[in-house]
Design an enzyme around this catalytic site. Structure first.
Site, PDB file in Angstrom:
ATOM      1  N   LYS A   1     -40.892  45.753 126.036  1.00 40.68           N
ATOM      2  CA  LYS A   1     -39.747  45.059 125.439  1.00 40.68           C
ATOM      3  C   LYS A   1     -40.260  44.046 124.426  1.00 40.68           C
ATOM      4  O   LYS A   1     -40.221  42.831 124.639  1.00 40.68           O
ATOM      5  CB  LYS A   1     -38.899  44.394 126.536  1.00 40.68           C
ATOM      6  CG  LYS A   1     -37.458  44.101 126.115  1.00 40.68           C
ATOM      7  CD  LYS A   1     -36.609  43.789 127.323  1.00 40.68           C
ATOM      8  CE  LYS A   1     -35.224  43.277 127.002  1.00 40.68           C
ATOM      9  NZ  LYS A   1     -34.402  44.144 126.184  1.00 40.68           N
TER      10      LYS A   1
ATOM     11  N   LEU B   1     -36.959  52.173 126.635  1.00 40.59           N
ATOM     12  CA  LEU B   1     -37.135  50.984 127.458  1.00 40.59           C
ATOM     13  C   LEU B   1     -36.648  51.293 128.874  1.00 40.59           C
ATOM     14  O   LEU B   1     -35.578  51.883 129.032  1.00 40.59           O
ATOM     15  CB  LEU B   1     -36.308  49.832 126.874  1.00 40.59           C
ATOM     16  CG  LEU B   1     -36.476  48.510 127.618  1.00 40.59           C
ATOM     17  CD1 LEU B   1     -37.756  47.815 127.190  1.00 40.59           C
ATOM     18  CD2 LEU B   1     -35.291  47.605 127.417  1.00 40.59           C
TER      19      LEU B   1
ATOM     20  N   GLU C   1     -32.364  56.682 123.000  1.00 41.79           N
ATOM     21  CA  GLU C   1     -31.543  55.648 123.653  1.00 41.79           C
ATOM     22  C   GLU C   1     -30.757  54.919 122.577  1.00 41.79           C
ATOM     23  O   GLU C   1     -30.869  55.228 121.395  1.00 41.79           O
ATOM     24  CB  GLU C   1     -32.425  54.672 124.445  1.00 41.79           C
ATOM     25  CG  GLU C   1     -33.413  53.903 123.595  1.00 41.79           C
ATOM     26  CD  GLU C   1     -34.273  52.920 124.403  1.00 41.79           C
ATOM     27  OE1 GLU C   1     -33.803  52.439 125.458  1.00 41.79           O
ATOM     28  OE2 GLU C   1     -35.399  52.645 123.964  1.00 41.79           O
TER      29      GLU C   1
ATOM     30  N   TYR D   1     -39.937  39.925 125.298  1.00 38.15           N
ATOM     31  CA  TYR D   1     -38.773  39.118 125.660  1.00 38.15           C
ATOM     32  C   TYR D   1     -38.025  39.755 126.824  1.00 38.15           C
ATOM     33  O   TYR D   1     -38.285  40.912 127.191  1.00 38.15           O
ATOM     34  CB  TYR D   1     -37.849  38.930 124.455  1.00 38.15           C
ATOM     35  CG  TYR D   1     -37.000  40.130 124.078  1.00 38.15           C
ATOM     36  CD1 TYR D   1     -37.564  41.244 123.463  1.00 38.15           C
ATOM     37  CD2 TYR D   1     -35.636  40.160 124.354  1.00 38.15           C
ATOM     38  CE1 TYR D   1     -36.788  42.339 123.123  1.00 38.15           C
ATOM     39  CE2 TYR D   1     -34.848  41.253 124.017  1.00 38.15           C
ATOM     40  CZ  TYR D   1     -35.431  42.337 123.405  1.00 38.15           C
ATOM     41  OH  TYR D   1     -34.666  43.421 123.086  1.00 38.15           O
TER      42      TYR D   1
HETATM   43  N1  PDD Z   1     -31.273  45.070 125.238  1.00 38.82           N
HETATM   44  N2  PDD Z   1     -32.829  49.935 125.425  1.00 38.82           N
HETATM   45  C1  PDD Z   1     -33.033  48.984 124.487  1.00 38.82           C
HETATM   46  C2  PDD Z   1     -33.732  49.361 123.216  1.00 38.82           C
HETATM   47  C3  PDD Z   1     -32.582  47.660 124.718  1.00 38.82           C
HETATM   48  O1  PDD Z   1     -32.794  46.715 123.800  1.00 38.82           O
HETATM   49  C4  PDD Z   1     -31.897  47.366 125.931  1.00 38.82           C
HETATM   50  C5  PDD Z   1     -31.403  45.992 126.264  1.00 38.82           C
HETATM   51  C6  PDD Z   1     -31.707  48.395 126.871  1.00 38.82           C
HETATM   52  C7  PDD Z   1     -31.034  48.157 128.193  1.00 38.82           C
HETATM   53  O2  PDD Z   1     -31.865  47.452 129.074  1.00 38.82           O
HETATM   54  P1  PDD Z   1     -31.268  46.543 130.243  1.00 38.82           P
HETATM   55  O3  PDD Z   1     -30.396  47.436 131.056  1.00 38.82           O
HETATM   56  O4  PDD Z   1     -32.483  46.096 130.974  1.00 38.82           O
HETATM   57  O5  PDD Z   1     -30.509  45.432 129.600  1.00 38.82           O
HETATM   58  C8  PDD Z   1     -32.198  49.665 126.575  1.00 38.82           C
HETATM   59  C9  PDD Z   1     -31.021  43.683 125.506  1.00 38.82           C
HETATM   60  C10 PDD Z   1     -29.840  43.395 126.344  1.00 38.82           C
HETATM   61  C11 PDD Z   1     -31.033  42.920 124.198  1.00 38.82           C
HETATM   62  O6  PDD Z   1     -31.868  43.243 123.361  1.00 38.82           O
HETATM   63  O7  PDD Z   1     -30.246  42.008 124.025  1.00 38.82           O
END
Ligand code: PDD
Length: 292
Positions: free
Chosen positions: A148, A204, A180, A33
């Site tokens: 992801k 991620l 993280e 996703y």
């Molecule tokens: N989540 N690490 C994890 C495990 C995440 O699920 C996310 C983002 C990030 C940050 O990634 P980015 O900067 O690309 O948003 C790091 C999204 C927003 C979600 O699951 O809704």
């Protein structure tokens, strides 16, 4: 009012149930996703989100439902054109497809691709200054966190525990190392240097993470991409998390102990301001079409 939903090339709304019970996304979590942000109908960092999606699909061998980045952008442009509100997120999911349930998948399976826009209340100025409290939790996720994937059970459980303990985010720890956040990238500041986990299978590759590192380097702030030990968590001058929905969000408390002077720190404030300005300027569909 149901949201605008795109499904395998067709427009409908989220009122329609479009996913079959034997879809592998539903049965096996066999899917990836993406989430991107838009304000005033303009998407932020669309190329970066596309490239991560494309990489994830390739890694787990699901076919890309879009011919190329240009056709992906065209779909997203159409979704936002049909969306009534100006500010929100688009959630995209691509599953391996639908077929009679079996662990082995068929070779000619057509992926299921959906994308829909949703209103989202992004943190306001007060929230961005106040920051959040976090709680540490064991990292019980699968071992390919650079993908992801929709397998977010461990993330959801960690976040629910954090919420019940009065915290806003869970920080995942594995083998004594801070990986993280459950839905964010984690950053520490020690002696004026910014520290975050290196890019590997444990984290991620956050879109905001990468931008923040570039902004820090351009602002002559030292960045160390190295694993942070759990024991170091309680000697931080500042800490913050980053994500598409939260931007740069200060962390003022970890497991009930204050970070620094319990206020948004100087480095965090600088990076938050730089990131907000970049996000605003980088919006739109005219962004570069780069290949990875
Ligand atoms: N989540 N690490 C994890 C495990 C995440 O699920 C996310 C983002 C990030 C940050 O990634 P980015 O900067 O690309 O948003 C790091 C999204 C927003 C979600 O699951 O809704």
């Amino acid at each position: 009012m149901p949201d605008v939903l795109w499904c395998n090339g067709r427009f409908t709304t989220t009122a329609e149930r479009v996913i079959g019970v034997e879809d592998r996304g539903f049965q096996f979590g066999d899917a990836v996703y993406e989430v991107f942000k838009f304000t005033e109908h303009a998407p932020a960092f669309l190329s970066e989100h596309y490239r991560r999606l494309e990489r994830g699909l390739r890694e787990i061998e699901i076919g890309n439902p879009w011919r190329d980045e240009a056709s992906f952008r065209e779909t997203m442009r159409e979704i936002l054109e049909r969306t009534e509100f100006g500010d929100g997120i688009v959630y995209i999911q691509v599953t391996r497809g639908e077929e009679e349930r079996a662990h082995f998948w068929g070779e000619n399976l057509q992926p299921t691709a959906i994308a829909y826009s949703r209103r989202y209340r992004f943190p306001d100025a007060a929230r961005k200054e106040r920051g959040i409290k976090v709680m540490t939790a064991p990292d019980l996720r699968w071992k390919q966190c650079q993908v992801k994937s929709v397998n977010l059970l461990a993330n959801a459980i960690a976040k629910k525990k954090a919420q019940r303990a009065g915290a806003d985010e869970a920080i995942l720890i594995q083998d004594g190392v801070v990986r993280e956040g459950a839905s964010s990238s984690f950053f520490a500041v020690i002696d004026g240097r910014v520290i975050t986990h290196p890019l590997d299978e444990h984290v991620l590759p956050g879109v905001v993470r990468d931008r923040v590192i570039d902004l820090a380097i351009a602002a002559h702030i030292r960045v160390d991409e190295r694993p942070l030990r759990e024991a170091e968590l309680f000697h931080l001058a500042e800490a913050f998390v980053t994500s598409t929905t939260q931007g740069v969000m200060p962390v003022t408390e970890i497991d009930g102990r204050v970070v620094g002077n319990s206020r948004r720190g100087e480095v965090t404030t600088t990076l938050q301001q730089l990131f907000d300005a970049l996000e605003l300027n980088a919006r739109g569909f005219a962004g570069s079409v780069r290949s990875s």
